[in-house]
Design an enzyme around this catalytic site. Structure first.
Site, mmCIF file in Angstrom:
data_model
loop_
_atom_site.group_PDB
_atom_site.id
_atom_site.type_symbol
_atom_site.label_atom_id
_atom_site.label_comp_id
_atom_site.label_asym_id
_atom_site.label_seq_id
_atom_site.Cartn_x
_atom_site.Cartn_y
_atom_site.Cartn_z
ATOM 1 N N HIS A 184 -1.073 10.232 -3.022
ATOM 2 C CA HIS A 184 -2.356 9.784 -2.494
ATOM 3 C C HIS A 184 -3.443 10.833 -2.673
ATOM 4 C CE1 HIS A 184 -5.344 8.960 0.781
ATOM 5 N NE2 HIS A 184 -5.282 7.791 0.193
ATOM 6 N N HIS A 220 0.832 -1.197 0.000
ATOM 7 C CA HIS A 220 0.000 0.000 0.000
ATOM 8 C C HIS A 220 0.872 1.256 0.000
ATOM 9 C CE1 HIS A 220 -2.753 2.908 2.205
ATOM 10 N NE2 HIS A 220 -3.502 2.536 1.185
ATOM 11 N N GLU A 273 1.517 -0.408 -5.217
ATOM 12 C CA GLU A 273 0.341 0.423 -5.467
ATOM 13 C C GLU A 273 0.703 1.890 -5.672
ATOM 14 O OE1 GLU A 273 -1.845 2.125 -2.426
ATOM 15 O OE2 GLU A 273 -3.749 2.063 -3.462
ATOM 16 N N GLU A 313 -4.315 3.422 -8.731
ATOM 17 C CA GLU A 313 -5.623 3.959 -8.348
ATOM 18 C C GLU A 313 -5.819 5.334 -8.970
ATOM 19 O OE1 GLU A 313 -6.393 4.424 -4.126
ATOM 20 O OE2 GLU A 313 -8.266 5.497 -4.526
ATOM 21 N N ASP A 316 -0.938 5.384 -6.215
ATOM 22 C CA ASP A 316 -2.118 6.245 -6.360
ATOM 23 C C ASP A 316 -1.741 7.333 -7.352
ATOM 24 O OD1 ASP A 316 -3.574 4.865 -4.419
ATOM 25 O OD2 ASP A 316 -2.770 6.090 -2.801
HETATM 26 CA CA LIG Z 1 -4.715 3.858 -2.781
#
Ligand SMILES: [Ca+2]
Ligand SMILES: [Ca+2]
Length: 396
Positions: A82, A40, A67, A167, A69
């Site tokens: 993020h 994450h 990951e 994301e 973002d």
């Molecule tokens: Ca995320």
């Protein structure tokens, strides 16, 4: 004695022939495959989040996916952050040359004063350095690392053979700035991985409309994230704006909440465009107030509740054909009912989740290793059967 040995051999043969429960022979996941550990924001428990250093550490720790973002710069470049705001995770506040960029924008209905990535060119973003946003985490790497682009993250992931799990952050907000994310993202990902459902890529979003659009332009796997505001003292989910429902639902006048999307109807809706669902972890595990002060602080709070198995969401998601990836597991903040963060992840793996997002990928990898491999019992029985057969042969 001879009868018992034969029974072992019979059991072993039966197990190997698949006559016992299939759950003993495969993981309890959608496709029976081993769950994945998703780093994450990188190994963000150890190093400033969304930096190549944090992603590299995650890969060294054994994460299966990293990951990023994604938000967009003024010149339309994807960078890993993020939030569209830069104040929390970079040193922008200490850069007098960018003081004039501080401004107020409305993000998903909330007026927010900060520095926004969408007011910076990529060249300006590259002058900033990442900082650790959580005061309780190691601050000694502040100011060392650049903000990476999506292309840099893809190159790192492909070099090391791990997957990426991008994301799209606040797609409606970006659209309002004239910065559409979806086509540009898909073009980049297809160039790197092809338009291939089996590529090591998941695209995730808390919004729904952009995933539904993505489903029309790519075969890459898509995941609908499911948020909530908080957990109530009685263990039920608290749903308050802006965490009550996908922001595009608010814009479109769709009354469905995030919780509504986890009912059978909601999951069927998601299965119409996505391959997986990513709920906040309290949606998945039932908790019970039983009067035991598990934290030992003399007060009974939600943190003392006893965990009591699945809420049924995991099983319902699998029944709808959806993988289920849940978040976020943190060594420095384990969830309700768990004192030990590794035990917490083991619990979720045993219930059948297909993946976990964690800030501490090394703990995720350890948790997965601690869950018995399916088939272990069958192999043990087969081994006993073999020993039995050899013993009989020696006697004969
Ligand atoms: Ca995320
Ligand atoms: Ca307590």
């Amino acid at each position: 004695m001879k009868t018992r040995l034969s029974l072992f051999a019979l059991l072993a043969a039966a197990t190997l022939a698949g006559m016992t429960s299939p759950s003993a022979l495969a993981w309890n996941t959608l496709n029976g495959q081993k769950p994945i550990v998703i780093a994450h924001r990188g190994a963000s428990g150890y190093l400033p989040e969304h930096t190549l250093a944090a992603y590299t550490l995650a890969i060294q720790q054994g994460a299966n996916f990293i990951e990023p973002d994604l938000v967009l710069t003024k010149d339309g470049q994807f960078i890993a952050r993020h939030e569209p705001m830069l104040g929390g995770t970079t040193d922008v506040a200490s850069r007098p040359e960018f003081a004039g960029y501080k401004t107020t924008k409305v993000v998903d209905g909330v007026a927010t004063t900060d520095w926004f990535a969408s007011d910076f060119t990529l060249a300006e973003i590259k002058q900033l350095r990442a900082i650790q946003p959580r005061a309780n985490r190691d601050q000694s790497h502040n100011g060392l690392y650049e903000i990476p682009t999506l292309d840099e993250v893809i190159t790192l992931a492909k070099t090391h053979g791990v997957g990426i799990y991008p994301e799209t952050k606040h797609p409606t907000f970006h659209q309002g700035l004239g910065l559409a994310m979806e086509d540009a993202l898909v073009a980049r990902l297809h160039a790197a991985y092809g338009n291939d459902r089996d590529a090591p890529v998941f695209i995730q979003s808390f919004e729904s409309a952009n995933l539904r659009y993505l489903n029309t332009i790519t075969n890459l796997k898509l995941v609908q994230l499911i948020d909530a505001d908080d957990v109530n003292p009685d263990g039920s989910m608290s749903l308050v704006d802006p965490y009550r429902q996908p922001y595009d639902f608010i814009v479109a006048g769709d009354p469905r909440t995030f919780a509504d999307l986890l009912t059978a109807d909601g999951l069927a809706f998601i299965a119409g465009y996505a391959d997986g669902v990513g709920p906040w972890k309290p949606y998945l595990v039932k908790t019970v107030a039983d009067g035991v002060d598990r934290t030992g602080d003399g007060h009974l709070t939600i943190n003392d509740r006893r965990v009591d198995g699945s809420t049924g969401v995991i099983e319902a998601a699998h029944a709808a054909g959806l993988e289920i990836h849940t978040w976020t597991f943190r060594n420095d903040a384990s969830g309700y009912g768990f004192a030990d963060p590794q035990a917490e992840m083991e619990y979720y793996f045993n219930l059948g989740v297909d993946g976990v997002f964690t800030d501490f990928p090394d703990t995720g990898v350890a948790a997965l290793a601690a869950v018995p491999e399916p088939g272990t019992y069958a192999l043990m029985l087969a081994g006993l059967g073999l020993v039995g057969a050899m013993a009989r042969r020696r006697k004969a």
